[in-house]
Write a protein that holds these residues in place. Structure first.
Motif, PDB file in Angstrom:
ATOM      1  N   PRO A  18       0.809  -1.227   0.000  1.00 39.49           N
ATOM      2  CA  PRO A  18       0.000   0.000   0.000  1.00 39.49           C
ATOM      3  C   PRO A  18       0.844   1.280   0.000  1.00 39.49           C
ATOM      4  N   PHE A  19       2.041   1.215   0.543  1.00 43.21           N
ATOM      5  CA  PHE A  19       2.897   2.403   0.529  1.00 43.21           C
ATOM      6  C   PHE A  19       3.455   2.646  -0.876  1.00 43.21           C
ATOM      7  N   ALA A  20       3.684   1.548  -1.593  1.00 44.29           N
ATOM      8  CA  ALA A  20       4.099   1.692  -2.994  1.00 44.29           C
ATOM      9  C   ALA A  20       2.984   2.334  -3.813  1.00 44.29           C
ATOM     10  N   TRP A  21       1.749   1.967  -3.522  1.00 43.76           N
ATOM     11  CA  TRP A  21       0.626   2.616  -4.224  1.00 43.76           C
ATOM     12  C   TRP A  21       0.698   4.133  -4.041  1.00 43.76           C
ATOM     13  N   ARG A  22       0.863   4.581  -2.798  1.00 42.24           N
ATOM     14  CA  ARG A  22       0.941   6.026  -2.555  1.00 42.24           C
ATOM     15  C   ARG A  22       2.150   6.643  -3.259  1.00 42.24           C
ATOM     16  N   GLY A  23       3.238   5.891  -3.311  1.00 38.37           N
ATOM     17  CA  GLY A  23       4.435   6.387  -3.991  1.00 38.37           C
ATOM     18  C   GLY A  23       4.227   6.552  -5.489  1.00 38.37           C
ATOM     19  N   VAL A  24       3.508   5.604  -6.090  1.00 44.58           N
ATOM     20  CA  VAL A  24       3.249   5.706  -7.531  1.00 44.58           C
ATOM     21  C   VAL A  24       2.266   6.843  -7.818  1.00 44.58           C
ATOM     22  N   GLU A  25       1.297   7.028  -6.942  1.00 44.47           N
ATOM     23  CA  GLU A  25       0.383   8.174  -7.101  1.00 44.47           C
ATOM     24  C   GLU A  25       1.167   9.485  -7.015  1.00 44.47           C
ATOM     25  N   LEU A  26       2.079   9.556  -6.050  1.00 48.07           N
ATOM     26  CA  LEU A  26       2.919  10.750  -5.909  1.00 48.07           C
ATOM     27  C   LEU A  26       3.702  11.014  -7.192  1.00 48.07           C
ATOM     28  N   ALA A  27       4.344   9.983  -7.698  1.00 55.35           N
ATOM     29  CA  ALA A  27       5.153  10.142  -8.919  1.00 55.35           C
ATOM     30  C   ALA A  27       4.278  10.529 -10.102  1.00 55.35           C
ATOM     31  N   ALA A 189       5.639  19.526  -2.327  1.00 52.55           N
ATOM     32  CA  ALA A 189       6.202  19.742  -0.991  1.00 52.55           C
ATOM     33  C   ALA A 189       6.882  18.469  -0.475  1.00 52.55           C
ATOM     34  N   LEU A 190       6.235  17.340  -0.646  1.00 53.99           N
ATOM     35  CA  LEU A 190       6.819  16.090  -0.164  1.00 53.99           C
ATOM     36  C   LEU A 190       8.090  15.757  -0.945  1.00 53.99           C
ATOM     37  N   TRP A 191       8.023  15.948  -2.257  1.00 54.49           N
ATOM     38  CA  TRP A 191       9.173  15.598  -3.089  1.00 54.49           C
ATOM     39  C   TRP A 191      10.376  16.480  -2.780  1.00 54.49           C
ATOM     40  N   GLU A 192      10.125  17.750  -2.555  1.00 54.81           N
ATOM     41  CA  GLU A 192      11.230  18.658  -2.211  1.00 54.81           C
ATOM     42  C   GLU A 192      11.821  18.309  -0.849  1.00 54.81           C
ATOM     43  N   LEU A 193      10.961  17.969   0.092  1.00 61.34           N
ATOM     44  CA  LEU A 193      11.445  17.611   1.428  1.00 61.34           C
ATOM     45  C   LEU A 193      12.283  16.332   1.369  1.00 61.34           C
ATOM     46  N   TYR A 194      11.788  15.369   0.615  1.00 58.41           N
ATOM     47  CA  TYR A 194      12.526  14.110   0.429  1.00 58.41           C
ATOM     48  C   TYR A 194      13.910  14.388  -0.186  1.00 58.41           C
ATOM     49  N   GLY A 195      13.946  15.249  -1.185  1.00 53.72           N
ATOM     50  CA  GLY A 195      15.230  15.601  -1.801  1.00 53.72           C
ATOM     51  C   GLY A 195      16.155  16.316  -0.836  1.00 53.72           C
TER      52      GLY A 195
ATOM     53  N   LEU B 193      15.235  20.449   9.427  1.00 50.13           N
ATOM     54  CA  LEU B 193      14.836  19.479   8.404  1.00 50.13           C
ATOM     55  C   LEU B 193      14.162  18.259   9.054  1.00 50.13           C
ATOM     56  N   TYR B 194      14.754  17.808  10.144  1.00 50.47           N
ATOM     57  CA  TYR B 194      14.169  16.683  10.890  1.00 50.47           C
ATOM     58  C   TYR B 194      12.744  17.034  11.359  1.00 50.47           C
ATOM     59  N   GLY B 195      12.573  18.231  11.872  1.00 48.89           N
ATOM     60  CA  GLY B 195      11.247  18.660  12.306  1.00 48.89           C
ATOM     61  C   GLY B 195      10.261  18.754  11.148  1.00 48.89           C
ATOM     62  N   GLU B 196      10.731  19.227   9.995  1.00 50.78           N
ATOM     63  CA  GLU B 196       9.848  19.301   8.815  1.00 50.78           C
ATOM     64  C   GLU B 196       9.370  17.917   8.409  1.00 50.78           C
ATOM     65  N   VAL B 197      10.274  16.952   8.469  1.00 49.71           N
ATOM     66  CA  VAL B 197       9.879  15.582   8.111  1.00 49.71           C
ATOM     67  C   VAL B 197       8.818  15.078   9.085  1.00 49.71           C
ATOM     68  N   LEU B 198       9.062  15.282  10.381  1.00 51.93           N
ATOM     69  CA  LEU B 198       8.110  14.772  11.375  1.00 51.93           C
ATOM     70  C   LEU B 198       6.751  15.460  11.280  1.00 51.93           C
ATOM     71  N   HIS B 199       6.740  16.714  10.871  1.00 52.38           N
ATOM     72  CA  HIS B 199       5.486  17.472  10.841  1.00 52.38           C
ATOM     73  C   HIS B 199       4.884  17.580   9.442  1.00 52.38           C
ATOM     74  N   SER B 200       5.482  16.931   8.470  1.00 51.05           N
ATOM     75  CA  SER B 200       4.974  16.992   7.099  1.00 51.05           C
ATOM     76  C   SER B 200       3.534  16.495   7.025  1.00 51.05           C
ATOM     77  N   GLY B 201       2.735  17.171   6.224  1.00 48.96           N
ATOM     78  CA  GLY B 201       1.356  16.754   6.030  1.00 48.96           C
ATOM     79  C   GLY B 201       1.219  15.407   5.342  1.00 48.96           C
ATOM     80  N   ALA B 202       2.308  14.912   4.766  1.00 50.05           N
ATOM     81  CA  ALA B 202       2.258  13.627   4.073  1.00 50.05           C
ATOM     82  C   ALA B 202       2.249  12.442   5.035  1.00 50.05           C
ATOM     83  N   GLY B 203       2.499  12.699   6.309  1.00 46.52           N
ATOM     84  CA  GLY B 203       2.562  11.588   7.262  1.00 46.52           C
ATOM     85  C   GLY B 203       3.754  10.688   7.000  1.00 46.52           C
TER      86      GLY B 203
END
Lengths: 211, 211
Positions: A18-27, A189-195, B193-203
């Motif tokens: 199920p986490f892969a599903w969310r990842g593919v939706e994100l991509a 936002a998620l993608w930038e944070l991940y990067g 950055l650590y705080g942003e990850v923990l508080h991200s709306g993406a969960g």
């Protein structure tokens, strides 16, 4: 900077997850709205967690070598789904995305079983050429070799879960998040944070909540 | 906003762990330069990985119940170090930080053994009252109970590795990073950055590089 926008990010996923599903939706949001490029690639959790594969980087048991109808239900389901996904890719990149999203949604959003019926329904929903699909699946050596290439690359990288993204610059990480994101702002936002995490000067290797 | 600056973040660490060393150094910079508040707490990797503790949240084998001189070298070393850390804390918060940093650096920066000699040397370097320290260690029931409280809280939370930070708002995660950070700018960037990850709306639940 243009190059990094067009070179693809590899996205390893398993239809079981199920986490892969969310990842593919994100991509999918990012490729449609941000014109980022992702390449769909298969990683098998059944293979990764197989007791004959204690060394993640050097599996001895490979999913693509298993006979159709052999093994546990999740093994059969994941092999069937991957082979259908490889067959869809032979009909083009958009066909692969449409099929992958349709099948992931059928399983994880609509809680269907991952079985032959659901796979065929997803192929229909994705607008695949079904006659061609069945012909490809009936003689599946090419599909198994394409799956093997994904599984080998994932093993070499040490992929252990899905979704795992491999950026064009080589940085890679498993990204597990609980919220389904289908809006461009949230996806960006998620993608930038991940990067930022992957490129942080601190050399972040893991951020993981206790459960 | 003022409240969250003064309520402490719990920092679970084990003297055995090089990543915990970097985490304590990070927290030390943040408390000195950013006036953030951290509480040093003990989590035992020997206990967490003990074969009698398959359920992380409900251990049956507890480090604080083990006799001095019993068990493997790493078990003995970690118990001795934790008890000395608890004894240092009885001499005040600054004493606890000074001792903890001195012992972590002795082990992980200067590659010393984690043993009684290194523990005593760290206590001296930290400026502890050594006579009082020995008296406390000689009758260690209070120290063991204080260690037990840390271990129980860590187990209830499901802590599995160190460093794990627990923010005042309840968000918590293991944070593994490879670079030693002793400058304020670098520490602040990583902490934000650590705080942003923990508080991200993406969960976000996990970001983990394959190894």
């Amino acid at each position: 900077m243009t190059a990094s926008r067009t070179a693809p990010t590899d996205l390893y996923f398993d239809f079981l997850c199920p986490f892969a599903w969310r990842g593919v939706e994100l991509a999918d949001v990012l490729r449609r709205e941000q014109r980022l490029s992702f390449r769909l690639r298969h990683f098998s959790l059944v293979q990764g967690n197989h007791p004959e594969n204690p060394d993640r980087k050097n599996p001895t048991w490979w999913l693509h070598e298993q006979g159709a109808g052999e093994g546990s239900p999740s093994q059969q389901a994941s092999l069937s789904a991957f082979l259908a996904g490889q067959a869809a890719a032979l009909q083009g990149e958009e066909a692969a995305w449409a099929f992958t999203l349709a099948l992931l949604r059928a399983r994880h959003e609509h809680k269907g079983e991952l079985d032959e019926g659901t796979i065929r329904a997803a192929a229909g929903e994705a607008g695949l050429d079904l006659t061609r699909l069945e012909a490809t699946l009936a003689d599946d050596a090419v599909l198994r070799e394409a799956l093997a290439a994904d599984l080998r690359d994932a093993a070499a990288l040490g992929v252990f879960g899905t979704p795992t993204f491999v950026l064009p610059d080589g940085h890679a990480a498993y990204l597990r998040f609980s919220k389904l994101i289908r809006d461009g702002t949230g996806a960006q936002a998620l993608w930038e944070l991940y990067g930022e995490v992957l490129h942080s000067g601190a050399g972040i290797e893991t951020i993981k909540r206790p459960r």
